[in-house]
Structure formats: structure tokens, C-alpha cells
Design an enzyme around this catalytic site. Sequence first.
Site, PDB file in Angstrom:
ATOM      1  N   HIS A  18      -3.228   7.679   2.164  1.00  0.00           N
ATOM      2  CA  HIS A  18      -3.916   6.149   1.524  1.00  0.00           C
ATOM      3  C   HIS A  18      -5.274   5.979   2.232  1.00  0.00           C
ATOM      4  CE1 HIS A  18      -4.103   2.231   0.710  1.00  0.00           C
ATOM      5  NE2 HIS A  18      -3.661   1.641   1.937  1.00  0.00           N
ATOM      6  N   CYS A  58       1.011  -1.323  -0.063  1.00  0.00           N
ATOM      7  CA  CYS A  58      -0.004   0.071  -0.270  1.00  0.00           C
ATOM      8  C   CYS A  58       0.971   1.189  -0.056  1.00  0.00           C
ATOM      9  CB  CYS A  58      -0.996   0.044   1.043  1.00  0.00           C
ATOM     10  SG  CYS A  58      -2.207  -1.199   1.170  1.00  0.00           S
ATOM     11  N   ASN A 110     -10.124   0.033  -0.281  1.00  0.00           N
ATOM     12  CA  ASN A 110      -8.535   0.340  -0.306  1.00  0.00           C
ATOM     13  C   ASN A 110      -7.932  -0.353  -1.467  1.00  0.00           C
ATOM     14  OD1 ASN A 110      -5.873  -0.263   0.249  1.00  0.00           O
ATOM     15  ND2 ASN A 110      -6.132  -0.696   2.453  1.00  0.00           N
TER      16      ASN A 110
HETATM   17  N1  COA Z   1     -19.154  -7.393   9.558  1.00  0.00           N
HETATM   18  C1  COA Z   1     -19.552  -7.913  10.704  1.00  0.00           C
HETATM   19  N2  COA Z   1     -18.750  -8.280  11.915  1.00  0.00           N
HETATM   20  C2  COA Z   1     -17.480  -8.117  11.735  1.00  0.00           C
HETATM   21  C3  COA Z   1     -16.884  -7.931  10.356  1.00  0.00           C
HETATM   22  C4  COA Z   1     -17.910  -7.793   9.499  1.00  0.00           C
HETATM   23  N3  COA Z   1     -17.496  -7.535   8.131  1.00  0.00           N
HETATM   24  N4  COA Z   1     -15.463  -7.992  10.574  1.00  0.00           N
HETATM   25  C5  COA Z   1     -15.229  -8.467  11.743  1.00  0.00           C
HETATM   26  N5  COA Z   1     -16.229  -8.270  12.447  1.00  0.00           N
HETATM   27  C6  COA Z   1     -16.747  -8.788  13.889  1.00  0.00           C
HETATM   28  C7  COA Z   1     -15.494  -9.438  14.550  1.00  0.00           C
HETATM   29  O1  COA Z   1     -15.754 -10.864  14.416  1.00  0.00           O
HETATM   30  C8  COA Z   1     -15.566  -8.847  16.173  1.00  0.00           C
HETATM   31  O2  COA Z   1     -16.664  -9.861  16.757  1.00  0.00           O
HETATM   32  P1  COA Z   1     -16.539 -10.145  18.067  1.00  0.00           P
HETATM   33  O3  COA Z   1     -16.339  -8.797  18.989  1.00  0.00           O
HETATM   34  O4  COA Z   1     -17.904 -10.858  18.508  1.00  0.00           O
HETATM   35  O5  COA Z   1     -15.301 -10.956  18.231  1.00  0.00           O
HETATM   36  C9  COA Z   1     -16.179  -7.417  15.860  1.00  0.00           C
HETATM   37  O6  COA Z   1     -16.740  -7.163  14.666  1.00  0.00           O
HETATM   38  C10 COA Z   1     -15.011  -6.486  16.175  1.00  0.00           C
HETATM   39  O7  COA Z   1     -13.895  -6.832  15.408  1.00  0.00           O
HETATM   40  P2  COA Z   1     -12.567  -5.835  15.308  1.00  0.00           P
HETATM   41  O8  COA Z   1     -11.392  -6.631  14.358  1.00  0.00           O
HETATM   42  O9  COA Z   1     -12.183  -5.399  16.771  1.00  0.00           O
HETATM   43  O10 COA Z   1     -13.173  -4.881  14.461  1.00  0.00           O
HETATM   44  P3  COA Z   1     -12.422  -3.179  14.211  1.00  0.00           P
HETATM   45  O11 COA Z   1     -13.436  -2.412  14.730  1.00  0.00           O
HETATM   46  O12 COA Z   1     -10.761  -3.562  14.434  1.00  0.00           O
HETATM   47  O13 COA Z   1     -12.555  -3.261  12.644  1.00  0.00           O
HETATM   48  C11 COA Z   1     -11.156  -3.573  10.659  1.00  0.00           C
HETATM   49  C12 COA Z   1     -12.142  -4.218  11.595  1.00  0.00           C
HETATM   50  C13 COA Z   1     -10.525  -4.564   9.863  1.00  0.00           C
HETATM   51  C14 COA Z   1     -12.383  -2.710   9.924  1.00  0.00           C
HETATM   52  C15 COA Z   1     -10.380  -2.713  11.297  1.00  0.00           C
HETATM   53  O14 COA Z   1      -9.281  -3.235  12.127  1.00  0.00           O
HETATM   54  C16 COA Z   1      -9.345  -2.257  10.194  1.00  0.00           C
HETATM   55  O15 COA Z   1      -9.723  -1.446   9.372  1.00  0.00           O
HETATM   56  N6  COA Z   1      -8.111  -2.451  10.472  1.00  0.00           N
HETATM   57  C17 COA Z   1      -7.018  -1.877   9.535  1.00  0.00           C
HETATM   58  C18 COA Z   1      -7.041  -2.605   8.413  1.00  0.00           C
HETATM   59  C19 COA Z   1      -6.218  -1.965   7.455  1.00  0.00           C
HETATM   60  O16 COA Z   1      -6.394  -0.689   7.027  1.00  0.00           O
HETATM   61  N7  COA Z   1      -5.582  -2.861   6.451  1.00  0.00           N
HETATM   62  C20 COA Z   1      -4.845  -2.279   5.434  1.00  0.00           C
HETATM   63  C21 COA Z   1      -3.561  -1.470   5.687  1.00  0.00           C
HETATM   64  S1  COA Z   1      -3.125  -0.797   4.153  1.00  0.00           S
END
Ligand code: COA
Length: 323
Positions: A250, A112, A280
Site C-alpha cells: 500500500h 486502505c 495515498n
Molecule cells: N509541513 C511542515 N511541517 C509539518 C507538516 C507539514 N505538512 N505536518 C506536520 N508538520 C510538523 C509538525 O507540526 C511537527 O512540528 P513540531 O515538531 O514543531 O510539533 C513536525 O512537523 C513533526 O511532526 P510529526 O507528526 O512528528 O511528523 P512525522 O515525521 O511523523 O510525519 C506524517 C508526519 C503524517 C507524514 C507521518 O507521521 C506519517 O506518514 N504517518 C503515517 C500516516 C499514514 O500513512 N496514514 C495512512 C495510513 S493508511
Amino acid sequence: MRAKIIGTGAFLPPGVLNNEALEKMVVTSDEWIVSRTGIRERRRTTDNEASSDLAYNAAKHALKNAGLKPDRIDLVLIATATPDMLLPSTGCLVQGRLGIRNVPAFDLNAVCSGFIYGLATADAFIRSGAYKSILLIGVDTITKFTDYSDRTTCIIFGDGAGAVVLQATREKKGVIGSRLYADGTKWDYIHVPGGGSRIPSYAAAPSDYYMIMKGHDTFRVAVRGLEQAILDLLKQTRVSLRDIDFIIPHQANTRIIGALAEKLKYPMEKIFVNIENYGNTSAASIPIALHEAVAGKRIRNNDLVLFASFGSGLTWGASLVKW
Ligand code: COA
């Protein structure tokens, strides 16, 4: 000599994958995806579209906007983590298709952060006098490596390409400076295990070709990395954040962008966000956003524009450009 951006272009594959379609593939909801990421839809390539196809179209667009014929380009540089094939490089495929002969072409992989790494590389080549006109393309087709039964990754990524033409100039315009960083100890935060020499095809399971991501950990280091890159770059270039007219980060997650704005105390109105439409797009996200900002006249002559990125590697960085 400075490297001035004289043309921008973008290409998005036509296939739209919206949140409603994802609701039918995994247990998720439009409301969850929008509130956690800001994404409403993304583009997805078909079986017949590869990275070089998107890159070629974005390159043609940027060359047209630069008013330059392909034969004026003396280096083709592609930032991608999703090449058409392991070898040869996608740079060579695009160079050949553009009909440019006898000039170097290569790929650079910083995932990225690829566009920022590519911009710093192109800038160094131009400052050294090695090349005068460089075609830099950021392209990725991450959806080809996405598991559509994994709700933690499939909601985030989309495909696309963005391109810029850089030209040597004696004007006080163009790339002012860049900062690049990596932390390879965190290589496993976002990775695709299979298909390389670690797990070659004869040893790989189909699932090894999919991206695995530690979303939560990535989120935290992303905000810190972006802030560090921006503050270090401002110090290096002796520019105050108050003088920055526009930030193009980004497009990973609106919450990451919002947290960054809050930490920097920088107004969200001056930060470009289009993640809602494309998700993304990895190395393509900044050049697509730049192209849209330029086409929409959000960037004016002499503006100071800051790019900042973060991604797998881990890699991160920032670049400052005078428009
Ligand atoms: N739909 C519904 N629920 C979802 C889900 C989805 N698509 N994906 C995860 N969940 C659930 C999880 O299972 C978790 O449930 P639980 O509490 O029962 O275990 C809950 O939502 C929270 O999960 P969590 O991973 O803590 O969510 P988050 O707020 O961190 O959001 C991302 C997840 C992936 C959106 C976030 O972590 C993120 O954007 N991270 C950065 C990723 C990124 O930018 N990557 C590229 C870098 S270049």
C-alpha cells in the site's frame, strides 16, 4: 479452483494537486513533504467527479485488458470507504452503469486495506464455486473528506481507482493465500466522525466530515502490521521471502515502505513504489500500482507477487499471487 487475475485497469482523475499548490494552502514545503512522505503530487477529483465515476472507468479498462464483455461478470465487488452516497452501494451504481443485470453487487469497507480484503473475499467466492468471474475495484476519493487547512493530512491523500478481473482457473496460478487482521480498539487513529449514525447530518458540524489522523502513532503500527502480515502469510503458504519476485505494498509513505524493506531485509528494487505521483489513494493504491507494474512489464509470467496493506480500522493484511 483458484482465482486468477486476467486483467487490470486504473483510472486517475485528471486534476493534479502538487506540493507547490499545497504550499499556498498551508504552512508546509515541497522539501518537507518529499522528505517525510515521498509524495510530489496527487490527483484530486472535482465537484463533478465521484467514486463511482473513477470506479466505472477503471472497471472498463480492466475488462478491456481481460478481453471480457461486462455481461460475463457474475459479481461486482467494490472496496471503498468513500462511496458516492450512504445508500445504495457504489457497487450497485457501477454495476448499473456497466449494464450488467441480475448479478450481485456490494461494497466492502476496510479503508486502505480494502483491496486485500476484497481479493481475499473474491478468492473465497471463486474457491467455493459460487462465482466464476469477479470484477473487483478499489476506489477512494479521500480528498472529498480532507481538510485543506490541516497540514498533517492534506499532504498525504489523493483520489483514484484500480480494478482487476478475477476468473476461476484450474491452472496453478492466481491467489495462493491471504491473511487479514483488524484492531477496532484503535478505530480513532484515522477516522471521519460525521455523516454516519453516530453524528448524523442534523448534529454534525462541517468539520465533522473531515478525516482526523494520528499520524505518528499510525506510522509505528503500520510498519509492525505490514511485517506481521507478510511473515504470517509466508509461513501459512510455506513460501520463502527469497522466492518472492515482487512486493506491491500500500502506498502510504515511502518511509513506511523503506522501514518495512529494512526489517524484512528485502531489496527496495523489487518493491513497487509510485506514491510520488499519486499520494495515498487508500483502497485504490494497490490495484493502481499493480496495473502500472503489469503495464510496465515489471511482473512476468509465473512471478510470485506479494501485496500488503495497512489502514484505518485499524485493518491490515497481505495476499500472495502467482502471476
Ligand atoms: N509541513 C511542515 N511541517 C509539518 C507538516 C507539514 N505538512 N505536518 C506536520 N508538520 C510538523 C509538525 O507540526 C511537527 O512540528 P513540531 O515538531 O514543531 O510539533 C513536525 O512537523 C513533526 O511532526 P510529526 O507528526 O512528528 O511528523 P512525522 O515525521 O511523523 O510525519 C506524517 C508526519 C503524517 C507524514 C507521518 O507521521 C506519517 O506518514 N504517518 C503515517 C500516516 C499514514 O500513512 N496514514 C495512512 C495510513 S493508511
